[in-house]
Design an enzyme around this catalytic site. Structure first.
Site, PDB file in Angstrom:
ATOM      1  N   LYS A  61      -4.159  -1.307 -10.785  1.00  0.00           N
ATOM      2  CA  LYS A  61      -3.267  -0.310 -10.422  1.00  0.00           C
ATOM      3  C   LYS A  61      -1.824  -0.849 -10.118  1.00  0.00           C
ATOM      4  O   LYS A  61      -1.601  -1.775  -8.684  1.00  0.00           O
ATOM      5  CB  LYS A  61      -3.113   0.566  -9.500  1.00  0.00           C
ATOM      6  CG  LYS A  61      -2.408   2.248  -9.708  1.00  0.00           C
ATOM      7  CD  LYS A  61      -2.792   3.301  -8.882  1.00  0.00           C
ATOM      8  CE  LYS A  61      -1.934   4.021  -7.804  1.00  0.00           C
ATOM      9  NZ  LYS A  61      -2.533   4.669  -7.268  1.00  0.00           N
TER      10      LYS A  61
HETATM   11  C1  R5P Z   1      -0.864   6.046  -2.596  1.00  0.00           C
HETATM   12  O1  R5P Z   1      -0.911   6.395  -1.291  1.00  0.00           O
HETATM   13  C2  R5P Z   1      -1.766   6.011  -3.346  1.00  0.00           C
HETATM   14  O2  R5P Z   1      -2.171   4.988  -3.734  1.00  0.00           O
HETATM   15  C3  R5P Z   1      -1.430   6.579  -4.344  1.00  0.00           C
HETATM   16  O3  R5P Z   1      -2.741   6.639  -5.101  1.00  0.00           O
HETATM   17  C4  R5P Z   1      -0.513   5.796  -5.543  1.00  0.00           C
HETATM   18  O4  R5P Z   1       1.061   5.809  -5.172  1.00  0.00           O
HETATM   19  C5  R5P Z   1      -0.615   6.990  -7.041  1.00  0.00           C
HETATM   20  O5  R5P Z   1      -0.145   8.307  -7.045  1.00  0.00           O
HETATM   21  P1  R5P Z   1       1.544   8.257  -6.474  1.00  0.00           P
HETATM   22  O6  R5P Z   1       1.083   8.573  -8.562  1.00  0.00           O
HETATM   23  O7  R5P Z   1       1.749   9.556  -6.873  1.00  0.00           O
HETATM   24  O8  R5P Z   1       2.314   7.446  -6.760  1.00  0.00           O
END
Ligand code: R5P
Length: 301
Positions: free
Chosen positions: A204
């Site tokens: 990711k």
């Molecule tokens: C952060 O706390 C996590 O890794 C989230 O899963 C990641 O940042 C994705 O969430 P967002 O789309 O809100 O950035």
């Protein structure tokens, strides 16, 4: 007598027909994996589109009851039918997510710091037995390349991959970008490649407007993008479109879905972009129409 009954049975071995091949797999860099791992990855990524819409709501482990996640039973549970994968902590899963949702789970397993401290100071907080008990399709850990505790986060990821490989559970490596770091193609290319080389099954990262195609090309396993801070819906849909157009295999998105004006409409619009390549303007129109319909229904109700 065994001989008698065998003579009566009509066997159909078809020795002249070669066995149907099952070794081809639709996901980049995953052809050499074992059956259980492939099966789990095929629950996360649609075998039809090769892509996924993961709903990330693991923020609480760092941020506490952050905006949009104050009541996950009210904000997240209604979204479940419209997304492909749940990405969350074991606490959220056990306390608010019904076990009959039938959606695969990517379990956040790294933890150890909060926004009040140095965020890269993490450890592996969930053992593999609990991941198995929770029927996790994959486990996720942050990796802070260039961060203060880079070494520890790389070790966390490696330990998880070792444990996951023993059980056929995939590992998602999350590129966590420190506050002072640029989210550009050079940095993201380095971080995603290191994570893939360590053996993560998918990665990711963030989308970057310049050079994202190179980031994807240099990472030998599938990439999904995080959403980041809440932005206007049209901008988010445009980012999703560009990311999948440039090779991302989907999104692992939180705030831009659960903090949208109409979260269900946003989840459906993001899914249409990711799985059907719907152009951003059309996806935004879809979002506005669904939002209107939902508001109309609420008024009537
Ligand atoms: C952060 O706390 C996590 O890794 C989230 O899963 C990641 O940042 C994705 O969430 P967002 O789309 O809100 O950035």
């Amino acid at each position: 007598m065994p001989g008698e009954s065998e003579a009566k049975e009509k066997k159909n071995f078809q020795p002249g027909v070669p066995q149907v091949k099952t070794d081809a797999f639709f996901l980049r860099g995953s052809g050499g994996l074992d059956w259980g791992m492939k099966s789990r990855l095929a629950r996360i990524f649609s075998p039809k589109s090769g892509r996924t819409v993961m709903l990330a709501f693991d923020h609480g482990y760092l941020y506490g009851p952050t905006t949009g996640l104050e009541r996950m039973d009210l904000s997240i549970v209604p979204l479940i039918p419209y997304i492909d994968v749940l990405m969350c902590t074991r606490g959220a899963l056990r306390s608010v997510i019904p076990a009959d949702t039938r959606k695969p789970v990517v379990l956040r397993v790294s933890a150890g710091a909060t926004i009040l401290k140095e965020m890269s100071h993490e450890c592996v907080a969930v053992d593999i037995d609990d991941a198995v008990r929770l029927d996790a399709a994959a486990m996720a850990a942050q990796v802070y390349i260039g961060g203060e505790y880079e070494h520890d986060t790389i070790r966390n990821l490696s330990e998880l991959i070792n444990a996951g490989n023993r059980c056929g559970i995939a590992t998602l490596g999350v590129t966590a970008v420190g506050r002072e770091m640029a989210r550009d193609a050079r940095y993201l290319g380095l971080a995603t490649r290191v994570i893939a080389e360590l053996g993560a099954h998918f990665v990711k990262t963030y989308y970057c407007p310049e050079g994202f195609e190179d980031v994807v090309a240099g990472c030998p396993v599938p990439i999904v993008i995080a959403g980041g801070k809440k932005m206007p819906e049209i901008d988010c849909l445009t980012m999703c479109y560009n990311a999948v157009d440039q090779g991302a295999r989907g999104v692992d998105m939180g705030r831009n879905i659960f903090c949208a004006d109409a979260p269900i409409a946003m989840a459906r619009a993001v899914a249409a972009v990711v799985h059907e390549n719907l152009k951003p303007d059309k996806a935004f129109k879809m979002y506005e129409e669904l939002k209107g319909e939902m508001k109309g229904r609420k008024k009537k109700g």
